[in-house]
Design an enzyme around this catalytic site. Structure first.
Site, PDB file in Angstrom:
ATOM      1  N   ASN A 179     101.396  21.440 121.312  1.00  0.00           N
ATOM      2  CA  ASN A 179     101.578  21.446 119.861  1.00  0.00           C
ATOM      3  C   ASN A 179     101.150  22.818 119.350  1.00  0.00           C
ATOM      4  O   ASN A 179      99.962  23.114 119.264  1.00  0.00           O
ATOM      5  CB  ASN A 179     100.735  20.344 119.209  1.00  0.00           C
ATOM      6  CG  ASN A 179     100.880  20.337 117.686  1.00  0.00           C
ATOM      7  OD1 ASN A 179     101.754  21.008 117.136  1.00  0.00           O
ATOM      8  ND2 ASN A 179     100.032  19.591 117.017  1.00  0.00           N
TER       9      ASN A 179
ATOM     10  N   LYS B 115     101.514  23.949 116.406  1.00  0.00           N
ATOM     11  CA  LYS B 115     101.132  23.909 114.988  1.00  0.00           C
ATOM     12  C   LYS B 115     101.825  25.064 114.250  1.00  0.00           C
ATOM     13  O   LYS B 115     102.969  25.368 114.553  1.00  0.00           O
ATOM     14  CB  LYS B 115      99.612  23.912 114.854  1.00  0.00           C
ATOM     15  CG  LYS B 115      98.963  22.785 115.680  1.00  0.00           C
ATOM     16  CD  LYS B 115      97.502  22.621 115.433  1.00  0.00           C
ATOM     17  CE  LYS B 115      96.962  21.478 116.293  1.00  0.00           C
ATOM     18  NZ  LYS B 115      95.530  21.198 116.002  1.00  0.00           N
TER      19      LYS B 115
ATOM     20  N   HIS C  98     100.267  13.020 113.194  1.00  0.00           N
ATOM     21  CA  HIS C  98      99.152  13.871 113.602  1.00  0.00           C
ATOM     22  C   HIS C  98      98.071  13.837 112.524  1.00  0.00           C
ATOM     23  O   HIS C  98      98.355  13.743 111.332  1.00  0.00           O
ATOM     24  CB  HIS C  98      99.631  15.309 113.827  1.00  0.00           C
ATOM     25  CG  HIS C  98      98.620  16.169 114.511  1.00  0.00           C
ATOM     26  ND1 HIS C  98      97.566  16.740 113.848  1.00  0.00           N
ATOM     27  CD2 HIS C  98      98.498  16.535 115.817  1.00  0.00           C
ATOM     28  CE1 HIS C  98      96.836  17.442 114.704  1.00  0.00           C
ATOM     29  NE2 HIS C  98      97.379  17.329 115.908  1.00  0.00           N
TER      30      HIS C  98
ATOM     31  N   GLU D 204      96.294  16.005 111.207  1.00  0.00           N
ATOM     32  CA  GLU D 204      96.376  17.042 110.180  1.00  0.00           C
ATOM     33  C   GLU D 204      97.375  16.664 109.096  1.00  0.00           C
ATOM     34  O   GLU D 204      97.171  16.971 107.915  1.00  0.00           O
ATOM     35  CB  GLU D 204      96.729  18.378 110.829  1.00  0.00           C
ATOM     36  CG  GLU D 204      95.582  18.925 111.665  1.00  0.00           C
ATOM     37  CD  GLU D 204      95.978  19.960 112.686  1.00  0.00           C
ATOM     38  OE1 GLU D 204      95.086  20.425 113.414  1.00  0.00           O
ATOM     39  OE2 GLU D 204      97.186  20.289 112.778  1.00  0.00           O
TER      40      GLU D 204
ATOM     41  N   GLU E 281      93.913  11.302 119.913  1.00  0.00           N
ATOM     42  CA  GLU E 281      93.273  12.552 119.520  1.00  0.00           C
ATOM     43  C   GLU E 281      92.035  12.256 118.678  1.00  0.00           C
ATOM     44  O   GLU E 281      92.152  12.002 117.470  1.00  0.00           O
ATOM     45  CB  GLU E 281      94.240  13.419 118.716  1.00  0.00           C
ATOM     46  CG  GLU E 281      95.416  13.939 119.500  1.00  0.00           C
ATOM     47  CD  GLU E 281      96.047  15.140 118.829  1.00  0.00           C
ATOM     48  OE1 GLU E 281      96.186  16.176 119.477  1.00  0.00           O
ATOM     49  OE2 GLU E 281      96.390  15.048 117.640  1.00  0.00           O
TER      50      GLU E 281
ATOM     51  N   SER F  22      90.928  19.564 122.179  1.00  0.00           N
ATOM     52  CA  SER F  22      90.361  20.725 122.879  1.00  0.00           C
ATOM     53  C   SER F  22      90.566  20.645 124.389  1.00  0.00           C
ATOM     54  O   SER F  22      89.670  20.956 125.177  1.00  0.00           O
ATOM     55  CB  SER F  22      88.874  20.883 122.541  1.00  0.00           C
ATOM     56  OG  SER F  22      88.697  21.134 121.159  1.00  0.00           O
TER      57      SER F  22
END
Length: 253
Positions: A10, A12, A94, A96, A165, A210
């Site tokens: 990803n 982003k 996601h 975010e 996640e 991470s």
């Protein structure tokens, strides 16, 4: 039951044509070394989707997909548009987007349904915040996110990928231990088995948070971890290649 692996990147709101070229150059020889049981997916910004040409073994995906098929929805991308650009996957829900764009479980569910109806494979993201983990609400939060999508439409599960996640580990340098990740992955699979046992055994569940070349090998040996959704490390072609090569078929505990 043996499941194939998926390593997904990803990017982003990062990347460039130069990075696409570097990534393709790095991954081309790697892809030829990988077992057929390992798929590699890149989800770049939408403007770069068509820049990935000539690497047939590499899958491409969108970072989001509209809940609508077409129409007056400025700035959104439908599943059909993503497919035309070469995508076969789309990240949905996601953290975010849930946080910054206010996406609700209901909207995420509609996006998953729209993606599957058009022929895309959704990568549904679920996960808890640090506060929710500290309050021991991890399972409650994840179950709610899963059931919002699949409780009414369990038939969609077999056509999906799930990505766990933990929000507290995204971009922080922190990562769940392999044991912590496995515990939650097993919970996800058990929860989905209540809806469809066979589909729950087949669905790939990725870990994201991470992930890097140092911690991925231990994660991939866990029985319910079927790959990774990689963020920052996926912007480094050599490190992402190492992550792809770190999977040892048959090494699951």
């Amino acid at each position: 039951m043996s499941r194939n692996y998926l390593i997904a990147a990803n990017w982003k709101m990062n990347g460039s044509n130069a990075l696409v070229k570097s990534m393709c150059a790095e991954l081309t020889p790697v892809l030829s070394q990988l077992s057929p049981e390992i798929a590699v997916l890149i989800c770049p910004p939408a403007t770069l989707l068509t820049a990935f040409t000539g690497v047939n073994a590499l899958a491409i995906g969108g970072q989001d997909v509209s809940a609508e098929g077409a129409g007056a929805y400025t700035g959104q991308l439908s599943a059909a548009l993503l497919l035309e650009a070469g995508a076969t996957y789309a990240i949905v829900g996601h953290s975010e987007r849930r946080q910054y764009q206010g996406e609700t479980d209901e909207l995420v569910a509609a996006k998953v349904a729209q993606a599957i109806a058009a022929g895309l494979t959704p990568v549904l993201c679920v996960g808890e915040t640090l506060a929710e983990r500290q309050q021991e609400k991890t399972q409650q939060v994840i179950a709610k996110q899963l059931m919002a999508v699949y409780a009414s439409h369990p038939e969609l599960l077999v056509k999906s990928v799930i990505a766990y996640e933990p929000i507290w580990a995204i971009g922080t340098g922190l990562s769940a231990t392999p044991e912590q990740a496995q515990e939650t992955h097993a919970f996800i699979r058990d929860t989905l088995a209540q809806l469809n046992q066979d589909a729950a055994e087949q669905v790939r569940i990725l870990y994201g948070g991470s992930v890097n070349a140092e911690n991925c090998s231990a994660l991939f040996t866990q029985p319910d971890i079927d790959g990774a959704l990689v963020g920052g490390a996926s912007l480094k072609p050599d490190e992402f290649a190492k992550i792809c090569l770190s999977i040892k078929i048959g090494a699951k505990e």
